[in-house]
Design an enzyme around this catalytic site. Sequence first.
Site, short mmCIF file in Angstrom:
data_model
loop_
_atom_site.label_atom_id
_atom_site.label_comp_id
_atom_site.label_asym_id
_atom_site.label_seq_id
_atom_site.Cartn_x
_atom_site.Cartn_y
_atom_site.Cartn_z
N SER A 275 0.81 -1.21 0.00
CA SER A 275 0.00 0.00 0.00
C SER A 275 0.85 1.26 0.00
CB SER A 275 -0.94 0.00 1.22
OG SER A 275 -1.76 -1.14 1.20
N HIS A 333 0.80 4.51 4.59
CA HIS A 333 0.08 5.15 3.48
C HIS A 333 0.48 6.62 3.34
CE1 HIS A 333 -3.53 2.12 3.44
NE2 HIS A 333 -2.33 1.53 3.37
#
Length: 389
Positions: A275, A333
């Site tokens: 991610s 993230h």
Amino acid sequence: MAWRGCVMKWTKTQLISGSHGSAARGCRQSLYNQQRCGFRREAKRADTKKGNVTQETNPSPHEAGSPGPPLPPKVPRPGLFTPLMFTVGFTGCSFGVAAILQYETLKSKVQTAKDEEKSEELEKGSQDIAYWHDWWNQLSGFQRQLILLMSMADDFWSGLTEGQRTVTGIIALNAVVLCLWRIPSMQRSMIKYFTANPASKTRCLPMVLSTFSHYSLIHMVANMYVLWTFSSGIVSLLGKEQFLAVYLSAGVVSNMVSYLCKTTSGRLYPSLGASGAVMAVLAAVCAKVPEAKLGIIFLPMVTFTAGSALKGLIAIDAAGLFLGWRLFDHAAHLGGALFGVWYVAYGYKLIWRKREPFVKMWHDMRSLGAGGSRPGGGATGGAGGPRPQ
């Protein structure tokens, strides 16, 4: 007498185990004697505790108060200097290798074009359609079907963009790691090397390997779908070599940010997934082309600009980081997204545009190596290769 003999035997066993210096053997013997003389030894422990209480005639004010629960042992926070140095070194090596690969790829393309031109000149007029017709008739049915299947696969591969062809290798590697998670004998090694945890003894290598690790099929499909969608745009902007350097560096940088936030908050738990690197790719494209229109696969009627999507994703991850949401690794993230924005705005000028001296040094090394292998050769052995512009 039985109590005295048991205590003497236990003392003798402890002395023997201490003289040999074997901690594991002493532990096993101590547990054995505790099983044999546990009841009577418990009585002795009670007497000892009683004696200790009578000797403590002047307790401190803190001890004189009401007894409270025992304090939990303090867990030292893991150091982050080694992972930080690994992040800097790995990022530099990634872009250095990418610059060399770009040089070698360009050189290979030039040489391939020359070889194809020579082969076309040699084969021109030597073979006609009748030759290939006879060759096709000599093949069996299975061979013909295999050739047709390979031709269809080649047509499909040729129809993909350069970015999609580059990302295909990353998707295949993630699929292999996903299969390794399903092997029971590999679980311990997978947790050690393919999950990023600042409390683990192995902290540097998992920062890279966890970028290709997914335990859930849904998690992998979601990340790889986003990467596939934005692969054509990012590779057309950066090139496949620079894209791979950005992708790998973003994975390590996002894990470094995750390490920092986990250590600061004291929540030391493992995490895995691509991610962080995928967020860097998405953020780089959105920052470079903020006016591009994006949509949601399940809601095709809803559209929004890439700049608005980037702001929304950063806001959600920032809120999840400060509010302590545990569904995703929001620190990774956020670190990946900020790295993607930084690279498009400043990193390209600071890193990639300054690669020319390094590539020139590599070109000179290759030229000297090629010239030294020939009798009387000099620095002109690699003159056919391209020079950095």
